[in-house]
Enzyme design. Structure first.
Site, PDB file in Angstrom:
ATOM      1  N   GLY A  28       0.821  -1.211   0.000  1.00  0.00           N
ATOM      2  CA  GLY A  28       0.000   0.000   0.000  1.00  0.00           C
ATOM      3  C   GLY A  28       0.853   1.258   0.000  1.00  0.00           C
ATOM      4  O   GLY A  28       2.025   1.225  -0.377  1.00  0.00           O
ATOM      5  N   HIS A  34       4.082   1.715  -8.049  1.00  0.00           N
ATOM      6  CA  HIS A  34       3.115   0.613  -7.919  1.00  0.00           C
ATOM      7  C   HIS A  34       2.169   0.602  -9.124  1.00  0.00           C
ATOM      8  O   HIS A  34       1.834  -0.462  -9.662  1.00  0.00           O
ATOM      9  CB  HIS A  34       2.257   0.797  -6.666  1.00  0.00           C
ATOM     10  CG  HIS A  34       3.007   0.760  -5.369  1.00  0.00           C
ATOM     11  ND1 HIS A  34       3.153   1.867  -4.571  1.00  0.00           N
ATOM     12  CD2 HIS A  34       3.642  -0.254  -4.727  1.00  0.00           C
ATOM     13  CE1 HIS A  34       3.834   1.530  -3.477  1.00  0.00           C
ATOM     14  NE2 HIS A  34       4.153   0.256  -3.561  1.00  0.00           N
ATOM     15  N   GLN A  58       8.063  -9.413   7.615  1.00  0.00           N
ATOM     16  CA  GLN A  58       9.241  -8.935   6.887  1.00  0.00           C
ATOM     17  C   GLN A  58       9.873  -7.699   7.525  1.00  0.00           C
ATOM     18  O   GLN A  58      10.814  -7.137   6.971  1.00  0.00           O
ATOM     19  CB  GLN A  58       8.917  -8.702   5.413  1.00  0.00           C
ATOM     20  CG  GLN A  58       8.025  -7.516   5.113  1.00  0.00           C
ATOM     21  CD  GLN A  58       7.595  -7.493   3.657  1.00  0.00           C
ATOM     22  OE1 GLN A  58       6.849  -8.351   3.208  1.00  0.00           O
ATOM     23  NE2 GLN A  58       8.079  -6.521   2.898  1.00  0.00           N
ATOM     24  N   GLY A 144       8.597  -5.033  -8.951  1.00  0.00           N
ATOM     25  CA  GLY A 144       9.379  -3.867  -9.353  1.00  0.00           C
ATOM     26  C   GLY A 144      10.872  -4.118  -9.274  1.00  0.00           C
ATOM     27  O   GLY A 144      11.362  -4.690  -8.295  1.00  0.00           O
ATOM     28  N   GLN A 150      14.830  -8.612  -3.925  1.00  0.00           N
ATOM     29  CA  GLN A 150      13.531  -9.261  -3.679  1.00  0.00           C
ATOM     30  C   GLN A 150      13.064 -10.024  -4.924  1.00  0.00           C
ATOM     31  O   GLN A 150      12.568 -11.149  -4.824  1.00  0.00           O
ATOM     32  CB  GLN A 150      12.515  -8.193  -3.286  1.00  0.00           C
ATOM     33  CG  GLN A 150      11.084  -8.664  -3.216  1.00  0.00           C
ATOM     34  CD  GLN A 150      10.200  -7.612  -2.585  1.00  0.00           C
ATOM     35  OE1 GLN A 150      10.194  -7.428  -1.378  1.00  0.00           O
ATOM     36  NE2 GLN A 150       9.436  -6.908  -3.400  1.00  0.00           N
ATOM     37  N   VAL A 173      10.323   3.313 -11.418  1.00  0.00           N
ATOM     38  CA  VAL A 173       9.793   4.650 -11.695  1.00  0.00           C
ATOM     39  C   VAL A 173      10.473   5.624 -10.745  1.00  0.00           C
ATOM     40  O   VAL A 173      10.573   5.361  -9.537  1.00  0.00           O
ATOM     41  CB  VAL A 173       8.258   4.688 -11.509  1.00  0.00           C
ATOM     42  CG1 VAL A 173       7.724   6.088 -11.755  1.00  0.00           C
ATOM     43  CG2 VAL A 173       7.591   3.683 -12.448  1.00  0.00           C
ATOM     44  N   SER A 182       9.380   5.556  -3.641  1.00  0.00           N
ATOM     45  CA  SER A 182       9.261   4.593  -2.549  1.00  0.00           C
ATOM     46  C   SER A 182       8.287   5.161  -1.528  1.00  0.00           C
ATOM     47  O   SER A 182       8.277   6.378  -1.281  1.00  0.00           O
ATOM     48  CB  SER A 182      10.629   4.389  -1.887  1.00  0.00           C
ATOM     49  OG  SER A 182      10.474   3.783  -0.623  1.00  0.00           O
TER      50      SER A 182
HETATM   51  P1  AMP Z   1       6.020  -2.267  -1.725  1.00  0.00           P
HETATM   52  O1  AMP Z   1       4.624  -1.746  -1.537  1.00  0.00           O
HETATM   53  O2  AMP Z   1       7.079  -1.275  -1.382  1.00  0.00           O
HETATM   54  O3  AMP Z   1       6.216  -3.606  -1.060  1.00  0.00           O
HETATM   55  O4  AMP Z   1       6.198  -2.526  -3.276  1.00  0.00           O
HETATM   56  C1  AMP Z   1       5.285  -3.320  -3.987  1.00  0.00           C
HETATM   57  C2  AMP Z   1       5.821  -3.577  -5.362  1.00  0.00           C
HETATM   58  O5  AMP Z   1       6.020  -2.337  -6.045  1.00  0.00           O
HETATM   59  C3  AMP Z   1       7.180  -4.288  -5.343  1.00  0.00           C
HETATM   60  O6  AMP Z   1       7.217  -5.242  -6.401  1.00  0.00           O
HETATM   61  C4  AMP Z   1       8.135  -3.155  -5.583  1.00  0.00           C
HETATM   62  O7  AMP Z   1       9.363  -3.555  -6.157  1.00  0.00           O
HETATM   63  C5  AMP Z   1       7.343  -2.288  -6.547  1.00  0.00           C
HETATM   64  N1  AMP Z   1       7.853  -0.921  -6.545  1.00  0.00           N
HETATM   65  C6  AMP Z   1       8.123  -0.149  -5.456  1.00  0.00           C
HETATM   66  N2  AMP Z   1       8.645   1.034  -5.834  1.00  0.00           N
HETATM   67  C7  AMP Z   1       8.724   1.008  -7.187  1.00  0.00           C
HETATM   68  C8  AMP Z   1       9.184   1.940  -8.170  1.00  0.00           C
HETATM   69  N3  AMP Z   1       9.675   3.141  -7.845  1.00  0.00           N
HETATM   70  N4  AMP Z   1       9.116   1.576  -9.481  1.00  0.00           N
HETATM   71  C9  AMP Z   1       8.621   0.356  -9.833  1.00  0.00           C
HETATM   72  N5  AMP Z   1       8.158  -0.561  -8.943  1.00  0.00           N
HETATM   73  C10 AMP Z   1       8.214  -0.246  -7.640  1.00  0.00           C
END
Ligand code: AMP
Length: 275
Positions: A28, A34, A58, A144, A150, A173, A182
Protein backbone atom coordinates in the site's frame (compact mmCIF):
# COMPACT_ATOMS: atom_id res chain seq x y z
CA UNK A 1 -13.19 -3.35 -8.48
CA UNK A 2 -14.15 -5.80 -5.72
CA UNK A 3 -12.36 -5.70 -2.36
CA UNK A 4 -11.94 -8.79 -0.17
CA UNK A 5 -10.48 -9.27 3.28
CA UNK A 6 -10.92 -13.07 3.41
CA UNK A 7 -9.48 -15.76 1.16
CA UNK A 8 -12.60 -17.90 0.52
CA UNK A 9 -14.82 -15.26 -1.18
CA UNK A 10 -11.73 -13.89 -2.97
CA UNK A 11 -11.04 -17.30 -4.52
CA UNK A 12 -14.67 -17.55 -5.63
CA UNK A 13 -14.49 -14.14 -7.35
CA UNK A 14 -11.19 -15.04 -9.04
CA UNK A 15 -12.70 -18.20 -10.54
CA UNK A 16 -15.00 -16.09 -12.70
CA UNK A 17 -12.26 -13.85 -14.12
CA UNK A 18 -10.83 -14.27 -17.61
CA UNK A 19 -7.24 -15.50 -17.83
CA UNK A 20 -4.37 -14.76 -17.90
CA UNK A 21 -4.59 -13.38 -14.39
CA UNK A 22 -1.92 -10.92 -13.18
CA UNK A 23 -1.05 -10.44 -9.52
CA UNK A 24 0.47 -7.25 -8.07
CA UNK A 25 1.46 -7.60 -4.39
CA UNK A 26 2.07 -4.37 -2.43
CA UNK A 27 2.21 -2.94 1.06
CA UNK A 28 0.00 0.00 0.00
CA UNK A 29 0.86 3.71 0.32
CA UNK A 30 0.66 3.64 -3.45
CA UNK A 31 2.73 5.79 -5.77
CA UNK A 32 3.40 5.86 -9.50
CA UNK A 33 5.86 2.94 -9.17
CA UNK A 34 3.12 0.61 -7.92
CA UNK A 35 0.74 1.86 -10.60
CA UNK A 36 3.35 1.12 -13.30
CA UNK A 37 3.08 -2.53 -12.28
CA UNK A 38 -0.69 -2.38 -12.84
CA UNK A 39 -0.24 -0.64 -16.20
CA UNK A 40 2.21 -3.33 -17.34
CA UNK A 41 -0.18 -6.03 -16.15
CA UNK A 42 -3.13 -4.41 -17.93
CA UNK A 43 -1.22 -4.51 -21.23
CA UNK A 44 -0.41 -8.22 -20.94
CA UNK A 45 -3.15 -9.92 -18.92
CA UNK A 46 -6.95 -10.15 -19.09
CA UNK A 47 -7.53 -9.67 -15.35
CA UNK A 48 -5.62 -8.14 -12.46
CA UNK A 49 -5.60 -9.01 -8.77
CA UNK A 50 -3.67 -6.79 -6.38
CA UNK A 51 -3.02 -7.05 -2.66
CA UNK A 52 -2.25 -4.62 0.14
CA UNK A 53 -0.66 -6.14 3.22
CA UNK A 54 1.88 -4.54 5.51
CA UNK A 55 3.53 -7.83 6.35
CA UNK A 56 4.76 -7.96 9.96
CA UNK A 57 6.96 -10.97 9.16
CA UNK A 58 9.24 -8.94 6.89
CA UNK A 59 9.92 -6.17 9.42
CA UNK A 60 12.64 -6.63 12.05
CA UNK A 61 12.48 -5.41 15.65
CA UNK A 62 12.81 -1.62 15.80
CA UNK A 63 11.90 -1.18 12.12
CA UNK A 64 8.99 0.89 10.83
CA UNK A 65 6.14 -1.67 10.91
CA UNK A 66 3.98 0.43 13.23
CA UNK A 67 4.50 3.73 11.46
CA UNK A 68 4.48 2.39 7.87
CA UNK A 69 1.95 4.62 6.02
CA UNK A 70 -1.53 3.03 5.70
CA UNK A 71 -4.45 4.52 3.74
CA UNK A 72 -6.60 1.69 2.43
CA UNK A 73 -9.38 3.83 0.99
CA UNK A 74 -7.08 6.11 -1.02
CA UNK A 75 -5.12 3.06 -2.23
CA UNK A 76 -8.32 1.25 -3.23
CA UNK A 77 -9.40 4.26 -5.29
CA UNK A 78 -6.04 4.39 -7.08
CA UNK A 79 -6.07 0.66 -7.81
CA UNK A 80 -9.66 0.87 -9.11
CA UNK A 81 -8.79 3.79 -11.41
CA UNK A 82 -5.73 1.93 -12.68
CA UNK A 83 -7.86 -1.05 -13.71
CA UNK A 84 -7.43 -3.61 -10.91
CA UNK A 85 -10.33 -6.08 -10.91
CA UNK A 86 -9.94 -7.64 -7.48
CA UNK A 87 -8.15 -6.26 -4.40
CA UNK A 88 -7.19 -8.47 -1.46
CA UNK A 89 -6.56 -6.70 1.84
CA UNK A 90 -6.07 -9.40 4.47
CA UNK A 91 -5.66 -8.60 8.17
CA UNK A 92 -2.57 -9.83 10.06
CA UNK A 93 -4.60 -12.59 11.86
CA UNK A 94 -6.04 -13.72 8.49
CA UNK A 95 -2.50 -14.18 7.17
CA UNK A 96 -0.94 -15.39 10.42
CA UNK A 97 -3.64 -17.12 12.50
CA UNK A 98 -2.81 -18.30 16.02
CA UNK A 99 -0.38 -21.20 15.86
CA UNK A 100 1.12 -20.14 12.52
CA UNK A 101 4.56 -21.77 12.36
CA UNK A 102 5.61 -22.50 8.76
CA UNK A 103 8.04 -20.22 6.94
CA UNK A 104 9.73 -20.19 3.54
CA UNK A 105 13.45 -19.71 4.12
CA UNK A 106 15.41 -18.39 1.13
CA UNK A 107 19.01 -19.64 0.92
CA UNK A 108 22.14 -17.53 0.92
CA UNK A 109 20.57 -15.03 -1.51
CA UNK A 110 18.39 -13.90 1.36
CA UNK A 111 21.25 -13.24 3.77
CA UNK A 112 23.47 -10.88 1.76
CA UNK A 113 23.04 -7.13 1.03
CA UNK A 114 19.50 -6.32 2.26
CA UNK A 115 19.64 -9.53 4.30
CA UNK A 116 22.60 -8.24 6.33
CA UNK A 117 20.74 -5.22 7.69
CA UNK A 118 17.44 -7.13 7.77
CA UNK A 119 18.20 -10.79 8.62
CA UNK A 120 14.57 -12.02 8.68
CA UNK A 121 13.30 -9.77 5.89
CA UNK A 122 13.43 -12.13 2.91
CA UNK A 123 12.05 -15.03 4.94
CA UNK A 124 9.04 -12.82 5.67
CA UNK A 125 8.72 -11.74 2.02
CA UNK A 126 9.11 -15.30 0.69
CA UNK A 127 6.54 -16.62 3.17
CA UNK A 128 3.87 -14.00 2.52
CA UNK A 129 4.27 -14.08 -1.25
CA UNK A 130 4.08 -17.90 -1.24
CA UNK A 131 0.84 -17.68 0.73
CA UNK A 132 -0.57 -15.03 -1.61
CA UNK A 133 0.38 -17.12 -4.66
CA UNK A 134 -1.41 -20.12 -3.16
CA UNK A 135 -4.57 -18.10 -2.52
CA UNK A 136 -4.66 -16.16 -5.80
CA UNK A 137 -3.08 -18.66 -8.20
CA UNK A 138 -2.12 -16.05 -10.80
CA UNK A 139 -0.51 -16.75 -14.17
CA UNK A 140 1.88 -13.81 -13.79
CA UNK A 141 3.30 -11.94 -10.82
CA UNK A 142 4.43 -8.33 -11.41
CA UNK A 143 7.37 -7.08 -9.33
CA UNK A 144 9.38 -3.87 -9.35
CA UNK A 145 13.04 -3.76 -10.31
CA UNK A 146 13.38 -1.18 -7.51
CA UNK A 147 13.63 -4.12 -5.10
CA UNK A 148 16.02 -6.14 -7.24
CA UNK A 149 17.17 -8.57 -4.55
CA UNK A 150 13.53 -9.26 -3.68
CA UNK A 151 12.81 -10.11 -7.32
CA UNK A 152 15.82 -12.45 -7.43
CA UNK A 153 14.75 -14.17 -4.20
CA UNK A 154 11.13 -14.52 -5.36
CA UNK A 155 12.13 -15.90 -8.76
CA UNK A 156 14.18 -18.50 -6.93
CA UNK A 157 11.30 -19.30 -4.54
CA UNK A 158 8.86 -19.72 -7.45
CA UNK A 159 11.30 -22.00 -9.28
CA UNK A 160 12.42 -24.02 -6.26
CA UNK A 161 8.89 -24.56 -4.92
CA UNK A 162 7.27 -25.18 -8.34
CA UNK A 163 4.84 -22.28 -8.28
CA UNK A 164 3.20 -22.30 -11.72
CA UNK A 165 3.66 -18.55 -12.15
CA UNK A 166 5.68 -16.39 -14.54
CA UNK A 167 7.58 -13.43 -13.13
CA UNK A 168 7.52 -10.02 -14.83
CA UNK A 169 9.93 -7.32 -13.64
CA UNK A 170 8.91 -3.70 -14.25
CA UNK A 171 11.55 -0.92 -14.50
CA UNK A 172 11.91 1.50 -11.58
CA UNK A 173 9.79 4.65 -11.69
CA UNK A 174 11.75 7.70 -10.53
CA UNK A 175 11.09 11.26 -9.44
CA UNK A 176 12.30 13.91 -11.92
CA UNK A 177 15.56 14.27 -9.94
CA UNK A 178 16.29 10.55 -10.19
CA UNK A 179 15.17 9.42 -6.72
CA UNK A 180 13.46 6.03 -6.98
CA UNK A 181 9.84 6.32 -5.87
CA UNK A 182 9.26 4.59 -2.55
CA UNK A 183 6.58 4.73 0.12
CA UNK A 184 9.43 5.42 2.58
CA UNK A 185 10.37 8.68 0.80
CA UNK A 186 7.52 10.20 2.83
CA UNK A 187 9.71 9.87 5.96
CA UNK A 188 12.41 12.19 4.57
CA UNK A 189 12.62 15.78 5.82
CA UNK A 190 13.51 18.54 3.32
CA UNK A 191 17.27 18.21 3.81
CA UNK A 192 17.21 14.43 3.57
CA UNK A 193 14.95 14.59 0.50
CA UNK A 194 17.45 16.94 -1.18
CA UNK A 195 20.30 14.53 -0.38
CA UNK A 196 18.47 11.31 -1.35
CA UNK A 197 18.97 11.49 -5.16
CA UNK A 198 22.73 11.21 -4.55
CA UNK A 199 22.20 7.47 -4.04
CA UNK A 200 21.21 6.93 -7.67
CA UNK A 201 23.93 9.33 -8.84
CA UNK A 202 26.42 7.20 -6.92
CA UNK A 203 25.24 4.07 -8.76
CA UNK A 204 25.51 5.88 -12.11
CA UNK A 205 29.05 6.99 -11.20
CA UNK A 206 29.97 3.40 -10.36
CA UNK A 207 28.55 2.21 -13.68
CA UNK A 208 30.53 4.80 -15.65
CA UNK A 209 33.76 3.85 -13.84
CA UNK A 210 33.19 0.13 -14.49
CA UNK A 211 32.51 0.88 -18.15
CA UNK A 212 35.88 2.64 -18.30
CA UNK A 213 37.41 -0.62 -17.12
CA UNK A 214 38.16 0.42 -13.55
CA UNK A 215 38.10 -2.14 -10.74
CA UNK A 216 35.05 -2.61 -8.54
CA UNK A 217 37.00 -1.21 -5.56
CA UNK A 218 37.97 1.97 -7.47
CA UNK A 219 34.48 2.33 -8.94
CA UNK A 220 32.96 1.92 -5.47
CA UNK A 221 35.24 4.60 -4.03
CA UNK A 222 34.09 7.04 -6.73
CA UNK A 223 30.46 6.11 -6.08
CA UNK A 224 30.79 6.72 -2.35
CA UNK A 225 32.36 10.10 -3.06
CA UNK A 226 29.18 11.04 -4.99
CA UNK A 227 26.96 10.37 -1.98
CA UNK A 228 25.76 13.41 -0.09
CA UNK A 229 27.83 13.88 3.12
CA UNK A 230 24.71 13.35 5.24
CA UNK A 231 24.16 9.88 3.78
CA UNK A 232 25.40 6.86 5.71
CA UNK A 233 26.15 4.20 3.10
CA UNK A 234 25.53 0.53 3.91
CA UNK A 235 26.69 -1.11 0.70
CA UNK A 236 27.43 -0.33 -2.93
CA UNK A 237 28.36 -3.28 -5.13
CA UNK A 238 28.19 -5.03 -8.48
CA UNK A 239 26.19 -8.27 -8.38
CA UNK A 240 25.03 -10.98 -10.73
CA UNK A 241 21.42 -10.26 -11.73
CA UNK A 242 20.21 -13.82 -11.09
CA UNK A 243 22.24 -15.03 -8.12
CA UNK A 244 23.00 -11.69 -6.45
CA UNK A 245 26.57 -12.86 -5.92
CA UNK A 246 29.23 -10.17 -5.90
CA UNK A 247 31.06 -9.75 -9.23
CA UNK A 248 34.56 -8.53 -9.89
CA UNK A 249 33.99 -7.39 -13.48
CA UNK A 250 31.18 -5.84 -15.48
CA UNK A 251 29.59 -8.89 -17.14
CA UNK A 252 25.89 -8.37 -17.88
CA UNK A 253 23.25 -9.10 -16.80
CA UNK A 254 24.16 -7.47 -13.52
CA UNK A 255 22.89 -4.95 -11.01
CA UNK A 256 24.81 -2.17 -9.36
CA UNK A 257 23.11 -2.11 -5.99
CA UNK A 258 23.28 0.36 -3.15
CA UNK A 259 21.68 1.21 0.19
CA UNK A 260 22.19 4.19 2.44
CA UNK A 261 20.57 5.83 5.43
CA UNK A 262 19.34 9.38 5.27
CA UNK A 263 18.69 10.13 8.93
CA UNK A 264 16.63 7.17 10.19
CA UNK A 265 15.34 6.30 6.72
CA UNK A 266 17.02 3.49 4.83
CA UNK A 267 16.77 3.81 1.05
CA UNK A 268 17.89 1.30 -1.56
CA UNK A 269 18.29 1.55 -5.29
CA UNK A 270 19.90 -0.24 -8.19
CA UNK A 271 20.91 0.14 -11.79
CA UNK A 272 20.42 -2.73 -14.22
CA UNK A 273 23.30 -3.51 -16.54
CA UNK A 274 21.77 -5.15 -19.62
CA UNK A 275 23.36 -7.65 -21.95
P1 AMP B 1 6.02 -2.27 -1.73
O1 AMP B 1 4.62 -1.75 -1.54
O2 AMP B 1 7.08 -1.27 -1.38
O3 AMP B 1 6.22 -3.61 -1.06
O4 AMP B 1 6.20 -2.53 -3.28
C1 AMP B 1 5.28 -3.32 -3.99
C2 AMP B 1 5.82 -3.58 -5.36
O5 AMP B 1 6.02 -2.34 -6.05
C3 AMP B 1 7.18 -4.29 -5.34
O6 AMP B 1 7.22 -5.24 -6.40
C4 AMP B 1 8.14 -3.16 -5.58
O7 AMP B 1 9.36 -3.55 -6.16
C5 AMP B 1 7.34 -2.29 -6.55
N1 AMP B 1 7.85 -0.92 -6.54
C6 AMP B 1 8.12 -0.15 -5.46
N2 AMP B 1 8.65 1.03 -5.83
C7 AMP B 1 8.72 1.01 -7.19
C8 AMP B 1 9.18 1.94 -8.17
N3 AMP B 1 9.67 3.14 -7.85
N4 AMP B 1 9.12 1.58 -9.48
C9 AMP B 1 8.62 0.36 -9.83
N5 AMP B 1 8.16 -0.56 -8.94
C10 AMP B 1 8.21 -0.25 -7.64
Amino acid sequence: MKLFTAAAPLREALEGLPRPLAFVPTMGALHAGHLALVTAARAECASIAASIFVNPAQFGPGEDYERYPRDRDADARLFAQAGVDVLYVPSPPEMYPPGFSTFVEPGTMGSTYEGVARPTHFRGVATVVSKLLNVIEPDWIYLGQKDAQQTAVLRRVAYDLNFPVHVRIVPTVREPDGLAMSSRNAYLDAQQRAAAPSLYRALQTMHAALQRGESVADARAQALAQLDPMAQPEYVDLVDADTFESKSALAPPAFIVGAARFGNTRLLDNLYVEK
